[in-house]
Scaffold this motif. Sequence first.
Motif, PDB file in Angstrom:
ATOM      1  N   LEU A 252      -4.281  14.878 150.775  1.00 11.69           N
ATOM      2  CA  LEU A 252      -5.527  14.335 150.730  1.00 11.69           C
ATOM      3  C   LEU A 252      -6.414  15.495 151.055  1.00 11.69           C
ATOM      4  O   LEU A 252      -7.673  15.635 150.505  1.00 11.69           O
ATOM      5  N   PHE A 253      -6.381  15.918 152.256  1.00 11.11           N
ATOM      6  CA  PHE A 253      -7.247  16.982 153.002  1.00 11.11           C
ATOM      7  C   PHE A 253      -7.018  18.116 152.794  1.00 11.11           C
ATOM      8  O   PHE A 253      -6.212  19.149 153.341  1.00 11.11           O
ATOM      9  N   THR A 254      -7.320  18.569 151.411  1.00 10.91           N
ATOM     10  CA  THR A 254      -6.772  19.862 150.694  1.00 10.91           C
ATOM     11  C   THR A 254      -7.342  21.314 151.368  1.00 10.91           C
ATOM     12  O   THR A 254      -6.788  22.434 151.165  1.00 10.91           O
ATOM     13  N   LYS A 255      -8.516  21.151 152.230  1.00  9.92           N
ATOM     14  CA  LYS A 255      -8.843  22.030 152.765  1.00  9.92           C
ATOM     15  C   LYS A 255      -8.140  22.688 153.895  1.00  9.92           C
ATOM     16  O   LYS A 255      -8.419  23.849 154.521  1.00  9.92           O
ATOM     17  N   VAL A 256      -7.353  21.827 154.629  1.00 14.47           N
ATOM     18  CA  VAL A 256      -6.557  22.399 155.582  1.00 14.47           C
ATOM     19  C   VAL A 256      -5.091  23.040 155.015  1.00 14.47           C
ATOM     20  O   VAL A 256      -4.580  22.228 154.298  1.00 14.47           O
ATOM     21  N   THR A 257      -4.740  24.177 155.449  1.00 13.58           N
ATOM     22  CA  THR A 257      -3.674  24.763 155.034  1.00 13.58           C
ATOM     23  C   THR A 257      -2.537  24.607 156.141  1.00 13.58           C
ATOM     24  O   THR A 257      -2.844  24.611 157.553  1.00 13.58           O
ATOM     25  N   ARG A 258      -1.402  24.318 155.866  1.00 14.95           N
ATOM     26  CA  ARG A 258      -0.434  24.303 156.842  1.00 14.95           C
ATOM     27  C   ARG A 258      -0.027  25.523 157.535  1.00 14.95           C
ATOM     28  O   ARG A 258      -0.263  26.726 157.212  1.00 14.95           O
TER      29      ARG A 258
END
Length: 258
Positions: A252-258
Amino acid sequence: MLVDSHCHLDFPDFQEDLDDLLGRAAAAGVGLMVSIGTRISQFDKVLSVAERYENVYCTVGVHPHEAGEEGAIGTADLIALARHPKVIGFGETGLDYFYDHSPRELQQAAFRNHIAAARETGLPVIVHTRDADDDTVAILTEEAATGPFTGVIHCFSSSRQLAEKSLDLGLYISLSGIITFNKAEELRQTVRDLPLNRLLVETDAPYLAPIPKRGKRNEPAFVAHTAAKLAELKGVEPDALARITTDNFFRLFTKVTR
């Protein structure tokens, strides 16, 4: 790893022990937190916490309680503030007819502006709804007809119908410590039927501490208790529940990278 997808780390409740609080979160397996904006006029405080800690992100938005005092926040203004790399969504926004701290028409207008920002950027909108299911569904449906957007119903404690309609529109459902409360059996019955691949967990800290921390100041570490209850309701192991809800968060929060 667990994610606390909705907390308020800029609130005065946390200013004396933020470092210790994040240490307790890490010890509880909470690896990432999202500190949610409620006022544009105080957005700098929200952003400063996210900038201070590598594993804290934030959102920008106006809570329905504040829609009257904060004035007309335009879609362009929201989008401009969301260009910061630590800002990953819009809200919290929505409708609160339980308290009616702001005129309903202003709540509705702000809600639509946040959704428009979500639509234009692809970032999710974080939806607060209380005693306003019909209007929430109506606005979400009307806005979805204009064009697709992503988002999450945060701190879900509403009707089965709202959950089902939100899922139909492509939104996610976030569950808080309310699912542990003794009087929340009807909510738990609904949660048992929700698809695991669309669920997140949150604290809404400093509010709504779960059992066995009921009555205390809530904090991100306590999301582990909510996750354990959700795992029980869904019949999965806690480690599997953590993995699934964390995967959902990153989807959902695609701006956050793992």
